[in-house]
Design a protein around this motif. Structure first.
Motif: not given
Length: 307
Positions: A291-303
């Motif tokens: 889901e996009p964050e507040s700025n409209g961009v989707s992010y992926l995590k890098l553990p």
């Protein structure tokens, strides 16, 4: 002990061969990820399925492209095909799925094995997914079990659960064609790794033996080819008989214990797939981005320091 689901798949293959009602398969090979995407259709009704489609992804920039998937869509339209199914053999760790793009472009239901819930639970923990991330497979249109039946136009099809590489791997038997995902590679390259969460070399051995109990001349279509040393071209089609006689990890009557020892030792030497972190996060969502964050961009995590 008789395997009634395997018996049904065998009868289906033989009936398709006897009637001449076999599917047409056109393969699109992505050299960036060594992935074979198969478009399979009933030549009479023109109904089609797309198996394991690839979304282009540049990890350095975080940008995606639909160039490869668009080539598939263009082919489907040019051939006058109607897309019923977007079939995932498993949640891939080496490429991002283009199923949502193709569903928007062509229609069809996005399908995966019912045990995807186990995979989702495992990776939800790895990526510390929020409570809002459902681990019930609801991101997909349909979950298939071992023995689930469906049709491709007037060609009968059945799903076979073939765990080992992942807990949720399915092979799709469509007419006389068997789409085995990562369970098998070309005979000169061997078999799939089993060291991802939920992987199991003993389960893979049993799954392979199950597939190799199908009729000798059943066509096997693979999800990847890495062009074994000494071979000039990429290849993604073999037969049951060819695998049984020539697969470098199986020939010579290797038993389960020896296979497991070989597979686990080999897996310990393998690097992680280049795109595993982005691919898994997207593919457990049926190819949808987080889901996009507040700025409209989707992010992926890098553990860090985890895998």
């Amino acid at each position: 002990m008789t395997d009634p689901i395997l018996s049904s798949a065998t009868a289906q293959i033989r009936a398709a061969q006897a009637s001449g009602r076999v599917p047409v398969v056109r393969t699109f090979f992505d050299t960036a990820t060594f992935t074979a995407t198969h478009v399979v259709h009933d030549p009479q009704t023109r109904h089609a399925a797309i198996i394991d489609p690839v979304l282009d992804f540049d990890q350095a920039s975080g940008r995606t492209s639909t160039k490869s998937a668009q080539a598939i869509a263009d082919y489907v339209r040019a051939e006058g095909l109607s897309t019923d199914w977007l079939l995932e053999t498993h949640a891939h760790a080496d490429h991002v799925s283009a199923a949502p793009f193709l569903k928007d472009a062509l229609g069809g239901q996005i399908v995966i094995g019912a045990a995807i819930t186990t995979v989702q639970q495992a990776f939800a923990a790895v990526f510390n997914e929020p409570d809002s991330f459902a681990c019930d497979g609801s991101q997909f249109d349909q979950l298939m079990e071992d023995g689930s039946r469906f049709d491709l136009g007037e060609i009968a099809a059945i799903a076979l659960h073939v765990p080992g590489h992942t807990p949720a791997c399915l092979a799709y038997v469509i007419g006389d064609a068997v789409f085995v995902g990562d369970t098998l590679f070309m005979p000169d390259y061997g078999t799939a790794r089993c060291d991802f969460p939920g992987g199991d070399a003993a389960a893979l051995y049993r799954s392979i033996r199950r597939l190799l109990a199908l009729p000798d001349d059943a066509r096997l279509f693979l999800c990847h080819d890495y062009k074994a040393p000494g071979r000039a071209d990429y290849v993604w089609e073999s037969t049951v008989a060819g695998q049984r006689a020539n697969n470098v990890h199986l020939r010579g009557g290797i038993d389960e214990a020896a296979f497991v020892a070989m597979r686990e030792a080999r897996d310990a030497t393998l690097a992680m797939p280049r795109l595993i972190l982005p691919s898994v996060q997207i593919n457990i969502r049926a190819g949808h981005f987080p889901e996009p964050e507040s700025n409209g961009v989707s992010y992926l995590k890098l553990p860090l320091n985890l895998l």
